[in-house]
Design a protein around this motif. Structure first.
Motif, mmCIF file in Angstrom:
data_model
loop_
_atom_site.group_PDB
_atom_site.id
_atom_site.type_symbol
_atom_site.label_atom_id
_atom_site.label_comp_id
_atom_site.label_asym_id
_atom_site.label_seq_id
_atom_site.Cartn_x
_atom_site.Cartn_y
_atom_site.Cartn_z
ATOM 1 N N GLU A 1 -4.590 5.861 -1.684
ATOM 2 C CA GLU A 1 -3.867 6.785 -2.552
ATOM 3 C C GLU A 1 -3.238 6.072 -3.744
ATOM 4 N N GLY A 2 -2.845 4.810 -3.545
ATOM 5 C CA GLY A 2 -2.211 4.059 -4.612
ATOM 6 C C GLY A 2 -1.406 2.909 -4.046
ATOM 7 N N ILE A 3 -0.470 2.391 -4.845
ATOM 8 C CA ILE A 3 0.370 1.286 -4.409
ATOM 9 C C ILE A 3 1.829 1.582 -4.744
ATOM 10 N N VAL A 4 2.717 0.810 -4.132
ATOM 11 C CA VAL A 4 4.152 0.900 -4.407
ATOM 12 C C VAL A 4 4.641 -0.471 -4.838
ATOM 13 N N ALA A 5 5.481 -0.499 -5.873
ATOM 14 C CA ALA A 5 6.111 -1.745 -6.335
ATOM 15 C C ALA A 5 7.615 -1.637 -6.096
ATOM 16 N N LYS A 6 8.211 -2.714 -5.544
ATOM 17 C CA LYS A 6 9.637 -2.702 -5.241
ATOM 18 C C LYS A 6 10.284 -3.974 -5.799
ATOM 19 N N ARG B 1 -6.195 -2.010 -8.833
ATOM 20 C CA ARG B 1 -7.630 -1.788 -9.023
ATOM 21 C C ARG B 1 -8.362 -1.834 -7.680
ATOM 22 N N ILE B 2 -8.038 -2.820 -6.862
ATOM 23 C CA ILE B 2 -8.700 -2.956 -5.572
ATOM 24 C C ILE B 2 -8.341 -1.784 -4.653
ATOM 25 N N ALA B 3 -7.072 -1.361 -4.676
ATOM 26 C CA ALA B 3 -6.638 -0.232 -3.848
ATOM 27 C C ALA B 3 -7.425 1.030 -4.193
ATOM 28 N N CYS B 4 -7.614 1.270 -5.470
ATOM 29 C CA CYS B 4 -8.359 2.464 -5.893
ATOM 30 C C CYS B 4 -9.832 2.349 -5.514
ATOM 31 N N GLU B 5 -10.409 1.171 -5.640
ATOM 32 C CA GLU B 5 -11.809 0.970 -5.263
ATOM 33 C C GLU B 5 -12.046 1.232 -3.781
ATOM 34 N N HIS B 6 -11.023 0.993 -2.961
ATOM 35 C CA HIS B 6 -11.153 1.195 -1.520
ATOM 36 C C HIS B 6 -10.698 2.586 -1.075
ATOM 37 N N GLY B 7 -10.473 3.465 -2.019
ATOM 38 C CA GLY B 7 -10.151 4.848 -1.691
ATOM 39 C C GLY B 7 -8.737 5.084 -1.218
ATOM 40 N N VAL C 1 0.853 -1.185 0.000
ATOM 41 C CA VAL C 1 0.000 0.000 0.000
ATOM 42 C C VAL C 1 0.892 1.239 0.000
ATOM 43 N N LYS C 2 0.480 2.277 -0.726
ATOM 44 C CA LYS C 2 1.183 3.564 -0.659
ATOM 45 C C LYS C 2 0.612 4.361 0.509
ATOM 46 N N TRP C 3 1.427 4.578 1.541
ATOM 47 C CA TRP C 3 0.976 5.289 2.724
ATOM 48 C C TRP C 3 0.998 6.800 2.496
ATOM 49 N N ASP C 4 0.048 7.492 3.098
ATOM 50 C CA ASP C 4 -0.094 8.940 2.930
ATOM 51 C C ASP C 4 0.289 9.608 4.239
ATOM 52 N N GLY C 5 1.599 9.843 4.433
ATOM 53 C CA GLY C 5 2.052 10.412 5.692
ATOM 54 C C GLY C 5 3.411 11.062 5.565
ATOM 55 N N SER D 1 19.953 5.332 -2.443
ATOM 56 C CA SER D 1 19.353 6.609 -2.111
ATOM 57 C C SER D 1 18.942 7.352 -3.374
ATOM 58 N N GLY D 2 17.940 8.226 -3.239
ATOM 59 C CA GLY D 2 17.484 9.030 -4.363
ATOM 60 C C GLY D 2 16.341 8.370 -5.113
ATOM 61 N N ARG D 3 15.891 9.049 -6.153
ATOM 62 C CA ARG D 3 14.772 8.542 -6.955
ATOM 63 C C ARG D 3 15.298 7.510 -7.942
ATOM 64 N N ARG D 4 14.826 6.272 -7.809
ATOM 65 C CA ARG D 4 15.350 5.154 -8.596
ATOM 66 C C ARG D 4 14.209 4.325 -9.175
ATOM 67 N N PRO D 5 14.451 3.645 -10.307
ATOM 68 C CA PRO D 5 13.421 2.751 -10.864
ATOM 69 C C PRO D 5 13.295 1.433 -10.112
ATOM 70 N N ASP D 6 14.102 1.239 -9.049
ATOM 71 C CA ASP D 6 13.973 0.036 -8.226
ATOM 72 C C ASP D 6 12.658 0.054 -7.453
ATOM 73 N N TRP D 7 12.172 1.250 -7.119
ATOM 74 C CA TRP D 7 10.892 1.434 -6.451
ATOM 75 C C TRP D 7 9.993 2.274 -7.359
ATOM 76 N N LEU D 8 8.764 1.858 -7.515
ATOM 77 C CA LEU D 8 7.808 2.548 -8.382
ATOM 78 C C LEU D 8 6.536 2.844 -7.595
ATOM 79 N N LYS D 9 5.912 3.976 -7.871
ATOM 80 C CA LYS D 9 4.624 4.290 -7.243
ATOM 81 C C LYS D 9 3.581 4.509 -8.323
ATOM 82 N N ILE D 10 2.399 3.976 -8.077
ATOM 83 C CA ILE D 10 1.287 4.093 -9.013
ATOM 84 C C ILE D 10 0.120 4.689 -8.236
ATOM 85 N N LYS D 11 -0.334 5.874 -8.627
ATOM 86 C CA LYS D 11 -1.336 6.609 -7.872
ATOM 87 C C LYS D 11 -2.722 6.452 -8.482
#
Length: 330
Positions: A185-190, A177-183, A43-47, A198-208
């Motif tokens: 913010e999105g998900i994270v893929a690692k 799809r399920i994450a968005c249906e439940h309101g 899950v993509k946490w909003d904090g 460190s830094g912004r890398r393609p090893d971790w991806l976020k889908i909002k």
């Protein structure tokens, strides 16, 4: 002992010094989840992104921007000392959950604020999703799979304020799809096989599920209600400067609008940070960042239907939308 031989001294692996700070790995924004067994989903946490540094007799809680916020998270600091290890660095997110179990950045800000709130700091949870250092060993060179294997026994199954951010065994598209249906913010893929960079890398991806980004506040338009904000004037980075990307007039309560007005009136300036002429506008120094959720970009490069979601200091939010490196999606 035979002639010519000598007793060898056992080789003890040298201890890795505990870093004072680790620049966090930041997920890249993509349009859809990756495919294949090499990817883990959360899950993509909003904090607030935090690193919890545990050492004998001391805990430090460091923000993404490098600030020491230990005093603002006393429950997290206290519980982190009870996890059974002398030294470690946990990477994770501090959140407040709404009545449906979803993280809500606005609730977190109110819990950390000086004004009375329905939520207090003891209701702030820390969801740990990575382990960067443990008992004298720097784990960043290990693949994510190994780091998670070491992390889970420390925090899994806990019902206190420090908890594990669970990996979800699912197809990425279905989970999104399920994450968005439940309101959410999105998900994270690692990527399970990559070390920690460190830094912004393609090893971790976020889908909002909805487009949400950070924009610099460069001023405001007063509300017809005395003492309140009518619209925030927002800007994105471009090269070394800022470009106006539109106004945001929704997303806050009346009380929050009054507080925003107080904060902004303290940083007023006669020199606008963007090329903008607007009758009645009050311009401010570009030191505060608004998180805004929006539907799309207009053809002339303005935000479509933005809604205010939270406030940060620019020094603690290096992720301000940059038109030099990110092409706005229509």
């Amino acid at each position: 002992m035979a002639r010519g031989t000598s007793k060898k001294t056992p080789q003890v692996p040298p201890s890795d010094l505990m870093p004072a700070r680790i620049e966090p790995c930041v997920a890249m924004l993509v349009d859809k989840p990756p495919e294949g067994p090499d990817w883990a989903f959360e899950v993509k946490w909003d904090g607030y992104r935090l690193a919890v540094h545990v050492a004998p007799g001391r805990v430090r809680i460091i923000t993404r921007g490098g600030y020491d916020w230990t005093s603002r998270f006393p429950s997290i600091a206290a519980e982190s000392q009870q996890l059974g290890h002398a030294t470690m660095i946990l990477d994770g997110e501090a959140v407040v959950l709404d009545d449906k179990g979803r993280s809500d950045f606005g609730l977190l800000q109110r819990a950390l604020g000086r004004k009375p709130s329905m939520h207090d700091p003891s209701e702030i949870f820390f969801f740990a999703f990575d382990l960067l250092y443990l008992d004298g060993r720097d784990l960043r060179r290990l693949p994510l799979l190994e780091r998670r294997r070491l992390l889970e026994p420390i925090v899994a199954g806990r019902d206190g304020v420090v908890r594990l951010s669970e990996e979800v065994e699912a197809d990425g598209e279905e989970f999104f799809r399920i994450a968005c249906e439940h309101g959410l913010e999105g998900i994270v893929a690692k990527h399970r096989g990559r070390p920690y960079h460190s830094g912004r890398r393609p090893d971790w991806l976020k889908i909002k599920c909805a487009r949400r980004d950070s924009f610099v506040i460069v001023g405001y338009e007063p509300s017809t209600v005395p003492g309140a904000v009518g619209r925030l004037l927002l800007a994105a980075r471009k090269g070394e400067g800022l470009v106006y990307v539109g106004g945001c007039g929704t997303g806050w309560t009346y009380q929050e609008s009054m507080k925003l007005r107080e904060l902004l009136d303290e940083i007023c300036t006669d020199q606008p940070a963007v090329a903008l002429r607007r009758k009645g506008a009050v311009f401010t120094r570009p030191v505060l960042v608004a998180e805004a959720e929006y539907r799309a970009w207009t053809q002339d490069g303005k935000l479509r239907h933005p809604s205010f979601k939270g406030l940060r200091e620019i020094a603690d939010d290096p992720g301000v939308f940059d038109l030099s490196t990110r092409w706005p999606r229509k």
